[in-house]
Every structure is written in structure tokens, then in C-alpha cells.
Write an enzyme that holds these catalytic residues in place. Structure first.
Site, PDB file in Angstrom:
ATOM      1  N   ARG A 107       0.866  -1.193   0.000  1.00  0.00           N
ATOM      2  CA  ARG A 107       0.000   0.000   0.000  1.00  0.00           C
ATOM      3  C   ARG A 107       0.889   1.226   0.000  1.00  0.00           C
ATOM      4  NH1 ARG A 107      -5.330   1.639   3.505  1.00  0.00           N
ATOM      5  NH2 ARG A 107      -6.153   0.112   2.052  1.00  0.00           N
ATOM      6  N   HIS A 134      -7.419   0.578  -6.501  1.00  0.00           N
ATOM      7  CA  HIS A 134      -7.656  -0.186  -5.266  1.00  0.00           C
ATOM      8  C   HIS A 134      -8.304  -1.524  -5.660  1.00  0.00           C
ATOM      9  CE1 HIS A 134      -7.953  -1.008  -1.140  1.00  0.00           C
ATOM     10  NE2 HIS A 134      -8.889  -0.164  -0.751  1.00  0.00           N
ATOM     11  N   GLN A 137     -10.195  -3.926  -3.204  1.00  0.00           N
ATOM     12  CA  GLN A 137     -11.505  -3.372  -2.845  1.00  0.00           C
ATOM     13  C   GLN A 137     -12.534  -3.726  -3.921  1.00  0.00           C
ATOM     14  OE1 GLN A 137     -12.259  -1.230   0.027  1.00  0.00           O
ATOM     15  NE2 GLN A 137     -14.332  -1.760  -0.621  1.00  0.00           N
ATOM     16  N   ASP A 231     -17.126   7.725  -1.604  1.00  0.00           N
ATOM     17  CA  ASP A 231     -15.856   7.593  -0.878  1.00  0.00           C
ATOM     18  C   ASP A 231     -15.609   8.935  -0.195  1.00  0.00           C
ATOM     19  OD1 ASP A 231     -13.324   6.774  -0.016  1.00  0.00           O
ATOM     20  OD2 ASP A 231     -12.348   7.106  -1.952  1.00  0.00           O
ATOM     21  N   CYS A 272     -16.433   2.200   0.556  1.00  0.00           N
ATOM     22  CA  CYS A 272     -15.277   1.347   0.859  1.00  0.00           C
ATOM     23  C   CYS A 272     -14.866   1.455   2.329  1.00  0.00           C
ATOM     24  CB  CYS A 272     -14.108   1.705  -0.051  1.00  0.00           C
ATOM     25  SG  CYS A 272     -13.576   3.420   0.113  1.00  0.00           S
ATOM     26  N   ARG A 317     -13.993  -7.974   2.144  1.00  0.00           N
ATOM     27  CA  ARG A 317     -12.575  -7.708   1.877  1.00  0.00           C
ATOM     28  C   ARG A 317     -11.752  -8.942   2.227  1.00  0.00           C
ATOM     29  NH1 ARG A 317     -10.473  -2.868   1.730  1.00  0.00           N
ATOM     30  NH2 ARG A 317      -8.967  -4.044   0.523  1.00  0.00           N
TER      31      ARG A 317
HETATM   32  N1  NVA Z   1      -9.847   7.224  -1.384  1.00  0.00           N
HETATM   33  C1  NVA Z   1      -9.569   6.717  -0.065  1.00  0.00           C
HETATM   34  C2  NVA Z   1      -9.833   5.250   0.000  1.00  0.00           C
HETATM   35  C3  NVA Z   1      -9.596   4.618   1.330  1.00  0.00           C
HETATM   36  C4  NVA Z   1      -9.874   3.157   1.343  1.00  0.00           C
HETATM   37  C5  NVA Z   1      -8.121   6.990   0.285  1.00  0.00           C
HETATM   38  O1  NVA Z   1      -7.254   6.777  -0.570  1.00  0.00           O
HETATM   39  O2  NVA Z   1      -7.855   7.489   1.385  1.00  0.00           O
HETATM   40  N1   CP Z   2     -11.383   0.239   2.387  1.00  0.00           N
HETATM   41  C1   CP Z   2     -10.111   0.183   2.819  1.00  0.00           C
HETATM   42  O1   CP Z   2      -9.160  -0.015   2.041  1.00  0.00           O
HETATM   43  O2   CP Z   2      -9.983   0.371   4.147  1.00  0.00           O
HETATM   44  P1   CP Z   2      -8.618   0.501   4.973  1.00  0.00           P
HETATM   45  O3   CP Z   2      -7.995   1.815   4.560  1.00  0.00           O
HETATM   46  O4   CP Z   2      -9.050   0.455   6.392  1.00  0.00           O
HETATM   47  O5   CP Z   2      -7.723  -0.646   4.599  1.00  0.00           O
END
Ligand code: NVA
Ligand code: CP
Length: 334
Positions: A107, A134, A137, A231, A272, A317
Site C-alpha cells: 500500500r 484499489h 476493494q 468515498d 469502501c 474484503r
Molecule cells: N480514497 C480513499 C480510500 C480509502 C480506502 C483513500 O485513498 O484514502
Molecule cells: N477500504 C479500505 O481499504 O480500508 P482501509 O484503509 O481500512 O484498509
């Protein structure tokens, strides 16, 4: 031979529709087996490195629980714990990890970093979220949509509202295009997916028969859809100073009961997560002080309504990431 064996998942749209469906079938099977207490651990002796340069609740825990259920072991590393990209190049670190681990979850910010790790490591690499995409997801979202609708994919529709030029908007557009879904993206012009992503989605849609709509009109987007997604309006790594501007630009795209009513009573709400849906977060509380509304990107009464399936999504997930691990690390999985 199992298509997924030893493959990486950098973007879902790199893979054929049929193989994504096979992965979902495996996830459904593994989910049922876990619920019945008859899961067969297939990953004994496997080691998985998780390198997270951004925080996570669902994705990290999904990898860790999925691996443990299957008998594999995870090592969780943040950028503070490693030399990754600071004292050691990504190339070298990826090669080192590839010698020790059977797979790597990453990540971070740049999709290019992920691609470098995948190229150098020589083991499957999974995108656990980048600014661009993602894909794990998307597996959960697809499984959840299929669990909540009997329609075939080519009759399914969803709308995504809000910031559509970041990971979730991009991924949902491409996933829908790959799978042949009726996808409506509603966002102000400057928050719509980049032209390159739209072009890629159009190419996928020609093959799958997907119907793609990108509009500035949230009312047009939601009418009659099966699912309404959103989101957060400010993603991890973005400048907190942008909040006021985001709120100003994205208010018409806030998911409200009125918008859900327009979508229709069949429409389910998806997110998400994490979400600023109440006053129990700093952003949610600051928004309440400013606007006297509960919930930023989604009104709390939509988030907590019977039509909200966000926690099914979150649970999925784990089942879908488990399917990904099993399919990529065992030859005969599917
Ligand atoms: N768009 C959000 C998704 C989190 C799962 C982020 O990147 O923070
Ligand atoms: N939806 C998602 O990726 O959540 P986290 O940031 O908690 O992993």
C-alpha cells in the site's frame, strides 16, 4: 492450470473478466466453508510481506486474517520500520523480500512503485491501494453487489458520486467497464477520472458491453441504479488544507436520503470505508460545526439505513483477499 497461479494483482483491469469471476466463485466457496467451520488451510508454510506506507484497518486485517485462516504467516511493515525507498532502493528491497517471501502486499502512493516491486520481486505482488487504484476493494465490491442482486452483470447498474479522480473512482469505472456493468460516475469536471483512464474504460466496455456515463449531474446518475457508491472527499496523503474547497465543490454529490429516494427503493448504499458519516471523527465533527449536517460525503441516516450494505462490503474484503492469496499461491486452487 489455474490462471491466477503466481500472478500479481496491480490493477483488476489487467485480468480477463472470466478469471475475475472465477476468483469470486472461489471467494464465495471459501466464505461458506469458513462459516461452516470446514475451511481447509492450503497455505501452510507460506510467508507474506505486507508493506504499508499509508494507514489501514480493513485491508491489513483482511490480509492477516485470510493468511492466518489458511495457515500462512504475514510480516507487517510500515515505511518507518524499513529502509524501503530511503536507505535502500525499491529495486533492492523488492529483490530481498522476493528471496524470503512467497508474496508481497503493498500500500503506497505511486502505482509506479508498485510496478517496480512487482518487476523486481519475482513473486506475486498485490496492490493494497495506491493513489491510482484499489483492486482488492473491487473484488469485495463485486462480490457484495452479486450477493445483493440476482441480476446478471450486464443488467447491473451502479453510480459513484464524489471525488472520482482518485483510487476509488478510477477503480470503479474500470471494474464496471471490465465486467459489463452500467456505470454512472457523477463528479464536477475537475474531479472526473483522467482522460487516459476513461479511454482505457471505453476500450474495455467495447468488449464487455458495459455502459459508461460520466456526468456532472448526480440526479441523472443515480436514477434507477442498483447501487450508489461514494468515498471520502479527501484521501490519504492529500493536503488537509483542501477540505474547505472540497466541501464547496462536492456538496451537490453528498449522498442524501433525497438522492437515495431518486435512485429508488431497490438502491443499496456502498462505501469502501472509512467514512465521515457522523460526528465521531474530526472531519465529521468539523463538518457538522460548519454546515449543521451529520455526515460529510454521506448523510448519517443513509449510512445507517437498512439499504446500507457497507459492513457486508467490509467483511467481503477478507473473503476476497483470501481467494486472491489461495489462487495465486496454489496451483490447483480454482
Ligand atoms: N480514497 C480513499 C480510500 C480509502 C480506502 C483513500 O485513498 O484514502
Ligand atoms: N477500504 C479500505 O481499504 O480500508 P482501509 O484503509 O481500512 O484498509
Amino acid at each position: 492450470m489455474n490462471y491466477w497461479y503466481q500472478k500479481s494483482l496491480l490493477r483488476l483491469s489487467d485480468h480477463p473478466q472470466e478469471e475475475v469471476l472465477n476468483l469470486l466463485l472461489l471467494a464465495t466457496r471459501l466464505k461458506a466453508e469458513k462459516k461452516k467451520g470446514i475451511e481447509d488451510p492450503l497455505l501452510f508454510g507460506k510467508n507474506i510481506a505486507l508493506i504499508f506506507e499509508k494507514s489501514s484497518t480493513r485491508t491489513r486485517c483482511a490480509f492477516e486474517v485470510a493468511a492466518a485462516d489458511q495457515g500462512a504467516h504475514c510480516t507487517f511493515l510500515t515505511s518507518q520500520d524499513t529502509h524501503f525507498g530511503s536507505k535502500e532502493s525499491l529495486h533492492d528491497s523488492a529483490q530481498v523480500l522476493g528471496r524470503m517471501y512467497d508474496a508481497i502486499g503493498y500500500r503506497g502512493f505511486e502505482q509506479q512503485h508498485l510496478a517496480t516491486i512487482a518487476k523486481e520481486a519475482g513473486v506475486p505482488v498485490y496492490n493494497a491501494l495506491t493513489d491510482l487504484d484499489h483492486p482488492t476493494q473491487m473484488l469485495a465490491d463485486l462480490l457484495t453487489m452479486r450477493e445483493h442482486s440476482d441480476k446478471p452483470l450486464n443488467e447491473l447498474s451502479f453510480a459513484y458520486l464524489g471525488d472520482a479522480r482518485f483510487n476509488m473512482g478510477n477503480s470503479l469505472l474500470l471494474m464496471g467497464a471490465l465486467m459489463g456493468i452500467d456505470v454512472r460516475i457523477a463528479a464536477p469536471r475537475q474531479y472526473q477520472p483522467h482522460q487516459q483512464i476513461v479511454a482505457h474504460a471505453n476500450t474495455l466496455a467495447q468488449k464487455s458491453g458495459a455502459k459508461l456515463t460520466i456526468t456532472e449531474d448526480p440526479l441523472q446518475a443515480v436514477r434507477g441504479v442498483d447501487f450508489v457508491h461514494t468515498d471520502v472527499w479527501l484521501s490519504m496523503g492529500e493536503d488537509e488544507d483542501a477540505w474547505n474547497e472540497r466541501i464547496e465543490h462536492l456538496m451537490p454529490y453528498r449522498v442524501t436520503p433525497e438522492l437515495m429516494k431518486l435512485a429508488g427503493e431497490q438502491a443499496k448504499f456502498m462505501h469502501c470505508l472509512p467514512s465521515y458519516h457522523d460526528r465521531k471523527t474530526n472531519a465529521g465533527n468539523a463538518f457538522f460545526e460548519q454546515k449543521k449536517l451529520v455526515g460529510v460525503e454521506v448523510a448519517h441516516n443513509v449510512f445507517s439505513s437498512p439499504n446500507s450494505i457497507v459492513f457486508d462490503q467490509a467483511e467481503n474484503r477478507m473473503h476476497t483477499i483470501k481467494a486472491l492469496l489461495v489462487a495465486t499461491l496454489t496451483k490447483e486452487a480454482l
